[in-house]
Write a protein that holds these residues in place. Structure first.
Motif, PDB file in Angstrom:
ATOM      1  N   UNK A  29      34.040  38.747  32.532  1.00 55.43           N
ATOM      2  CA  UNK A  29      34.175  38.114  33.843  1.00 55.43           C
ATOM      3  C   UNK A  29      34.348  39.207  34.882  1.00 55.43           C
ATOM      4  N   UNK A  30      33.490  39.219  35.868  1.00 56.08           N
ATOM      5  CA  UNK A  30      33.539  40.224  36.929  1.00 56.08           C
ATOM      6  C   UNK A  30      33.954  39.569  38.238  1.00 56.08           C
ATOM      7  N   UNK A  31      35.122  39.956  38.728  1.00 57.78           N
ATOM      8  CA  UNK A  31      35.632  39.383  39.960  1.00 57.78           C
ATOM      9  C   UNK A  31      35.022  40.031  41.188  1.00 57.78           C
ATOM     10  N   UNK A  32      35.187  39.357  42.313  1.00 55.62           N
ATOM     11  CA  UNK A  32      34.673  39.881  43.573  1.00 55.62           C
ATOM     12  C   UNK A  32      35.721  40.695  44.316  1.00 55.62           C
ATOM     13  N   UNK A  33      36.946  40.710  43.811  1.00 53.93           N
ATOM     14  CA  UNK A  33      38.049  41.432  44.442  1.00 53.93           C
ATOM     15  C   UNK A  33      39.285  41.333  43.586  1.00 53.93           C
ATOM     16  N   UNK A  34      40.477  41.552  44.146  1.00 54.32           N
ATOM     17  CA  UNK A  34      41.722  41.472  43.373  1.00 54.32           C
ATOM     18  C   UNK A  34      41.862  40.115  42.686  1.00 54.32           C
ATOM     19  N   UNK A  38      42.226  35.353  43.619  1.00 59.28           N
ATOM     20  CA  UNK A  38      41.234  34.362  43.230  1.00 59.28           C
ATOM     21  C   UNK A  38      39.839  34.770  43.632  1.00 59.28           C
ATOM     22  N   UNK A  39      39.016  33.795  43.947  1.00 58.82           N
ATOM     23  CA  UNK A  39      37.639  34.096  44.325  1.00 58.82           C
ATOM     24  C   UNK A  39      36.673  33.823  43.190  1.00 58.82           C
ATOM     25  N   UNK A  40      35.444  34.193  43.407  1.00 61.40           N
ATOM     26  CA  UNK A  40      34.395  33.917  42.428  1.00 61.40           C
ATOM     27  C   UNK A  40      34.346  34.992  41.349  1.00 61.40           C
ATOM     28  N   UNK A  41      33.782  34.615  40.193  1.00 58.67           N
ATOM     29  CA  UNK A  41      33.613  35.551  39.092  1.00 58.67           C
ATOM     30  C   UNK A  41      32.247  35.335  38.462  1.00 58.67           C
ATOM     31  N   UNK A  42      31.611  36.431  38.085  1.00 63.28           N
ATOM     32  CA  UNK A  42      30.336  36.349  37.381  1.00 63.28           C
ATOM     33  C   UNK A  42      30.594  36.429  35.882  1.00 63.28           C
ATOM     34  N   UNK A  43      29.891  35.599  35.132  1.00 60.60           N
ATOM     35  CA  UNK A  43      30.111  35.515  33.686  1.00 60.60           C
ATOM     36  C   UNK A  43      28.954  36.189  32.953  1.00 60.60           C
ATOM     37  N   UNK A  44      29.304  37.072  32.013  1.00 64.65           N
ATOM     38  CA  UNK A  44      28.299  37.748  31.205  1.00 64.65           C
ATOM     39  C   UNK A  44      28.943  38.097  29.864  1.00 64.65           C
ATOM     40  N   UNK A  45      28.402  39.073  29.182  1.00 60.68           N
ATOM     41  CA  UNK A  45      28.989  39.546  27.935  1.00 60.68           C
ATOM     42  C   UNK A  45      29.093  41.065  28.002  1.00 60.68           C
ATOM     43  N   UNK A  46      29.917  41.636  27.136  1.00 59.49           N
ATOM     44  CA  UNK A  46      30.091  43.083  27.123  1.00 59.49           C
ATOM     45  C   UNK A  46      30.560  43.543  25.748  1.00 59.49           C
ATOM     46  N   UNK A 103      37.055  40.038  28.524  1.00 55.51           N
ATOM     47  CA  UNK A 103      37.304  41.232  29.327  1.00 55.51           C
ATOM     48  C   UNK A 103      37.107  40.875  30.798  1.00 55.51           C
ATOM     49  N   UNK A 104      38.054  41.293  31.642  1.00 57.90           N
ATOM     50  CA  UNK A 104      37.995  41.030  33.072  1.00 57.90           C
ATOM     51  C   UNK A 104      37.808  42.332  33.830  1.00 57.90           C
ATOM     52  N   UNK A 105      36.866  42.350  34.749  1.00 54.03           N
ATOM     53  CA  UNK A 105      36.640  43.510  35.611  1.00 54.03           C
ATOM     54  C   UNK A 105      37.134  43.172  37.018  1.00 54.03           C
ATOM     55  N   UNK A 106      38.009  44.015  37.537  1.00 51.58           N
ATOM     56  CA  UNK A 106      38.616  43.773  38.840  1.00 51.58           C
ATOM     57  C   UNK A 106      38.324  44.933  39.787  1.00 51.58           C
TER      58      UNK A 106
END
Length: 337
Positions: A29-34, A38-46, A103-106
């Motif tokens: 999950x890749x967030x758009x900010x902190x 909250x905010x939107x997140x893009x879903x993929x795999x890693x 995994x979360x990317x912030x």
């Protein structure tokens, strides 16, 4: 540093022409900010190994990925994505008692992204030796690729990595090891103990310059001296490694063999996201190795695929196809028709 072309590491006889790799792939999950805002997140795999598998598949090579996913929607996303990218996942197991890892990317600053793992007791950490044994029984691979991440996940994953090395040797597969040290998963001492056992059986060792000391029995502090890197590579060659490939980031990469060393500078690109660049580098290197290319061409393809990753967001999304390899030679602003 000499530019003499080093002797090529021997590629095992073609036993099906494919690459086998294994490990944990998580939902990303890749967030758009902190994250706390909250905010939107893009879903993929890693996952390091599946990143390499996707990179190889896009370059036209048959590749298998073995792992364990949860019996959940996240696990289905992992398998669906890999299948869509042409990766063979027939050896993947489902575990109904454990979830697929997360995994979360912030992103916090333009050049700083914080990474948060939720993988403790995940399905991926439950990989066992029998999964590797079944993969070899189905078809011995031409190249076995493993990383230092998987054996750090659990005792069963460590046993699986050791079994893979045994089977790779027994079946004559060329063995490629990407050190990929992760201090969050295990200590330098534990990693060094595993690598010490692996090194004599490795045909192609890939590492960053600060990971090389981990591959030697005495361990030691990382060194950033070019002379020290060459000395460490020489010691590894003496222990039986066929080729030591050192990733130097913006300085490119260098290959060391018993017959000399060859350096290739990095391809200049506008950096967007460095995540996955090392895996893309490995995919490019193994691709050229499978094609029978010499040291110069292998490094050139590796730094090219690595540059694609750096210039694209995501772990694997920017991996090039074979027809796209020449795009980095195009002039800025060129429209490719």
């Amino acid at each position: 540093m000499t530019t003499e072309r080093a002797q090529e590491p021997a590629v095992a006889p073609d036993t099906g022409g494919d690459v086998l790799t294994f490990g944990e792939t998580m939902v990303a999950l890749r967030g758009s900010g902190p994250l706390k805002l909250g905010g939107s997140m893009e879903v993929s795999i890693a996952g390091a190994e599946s990143n390499v598998a996707i990179g190889l598949s896009r370059l036209g090579h048959p590749v298998r990925w073995v792992g364990t996913v949860g019996d959940d929607e996240a696990g289905e996303l992992v398998l669906r994505t890999l299948r869509a990218e042409g990766v063979d996942v027939t050896g993947v197991q489902h575990d109904a008692s454990a979830p697929t890892g997360l995994i979360l990317f912030e992103p916090r600053l333009p050049d700083v992204t914080r990474v948060h793992y939720y993988r403790a007791a995940s399905a991926g950490s439950r990989l066992e030796p029998n999964a590797i044994e079944r993969a070899f029984a189905a078809r011995a691979p031409r190249i076995l690729h493993l990383t230092g991440i998987t054996p750090a996940l659990s005792s069963s994953a460590l046993a699986a990595a050791r079994r893979a090395l045994e089977l790779g040797r027994a079946h004559g597969s060329l063995i490629c090891l990407d050190v990929n040290f992760r201090s969050r998963l295990w200590s330098a001492e534990a990693a060094s103990a595993f690598l010490d056992v692996c090194v004599p059986h490795v045909d192609v060792l890939i590492a960053s310059d600060d990971e090389l000391p981990l591959c030697l029995p005495q361990g030691g502090a990382p060194s950033d001296s070019t002379a020290d890197v060459a000395a460490l590579a020489k010691l590894l060659l003496a222990r039986g490694v066929g080729e030591v490939v050192v990733k130097l980031g913006p300085e490119g990469a260098v290959s060391h063999t018993a017959h000399g060393e060859f350096h290739r500078p990095a391809r200049p690109v506008r950096a967007v996201d460095s995540v996955g660049a090392g895996d893309a580098f490995v995919a490019g290197y193994l691709s050229a190795l499978l094609d029978g290319e010499d040291t110069s061409a292998r490094l050139d393809r590796a730094v090219t695929t690595g540059a694609f990753a750096v210039a694209s967001p995501g772990d694997w999304e920017g991996a090039p196809t074979r027809s796209e390899l020449g795009l980095l030679g195009s002039r800025a602003g060129t429209v490719v028709r």
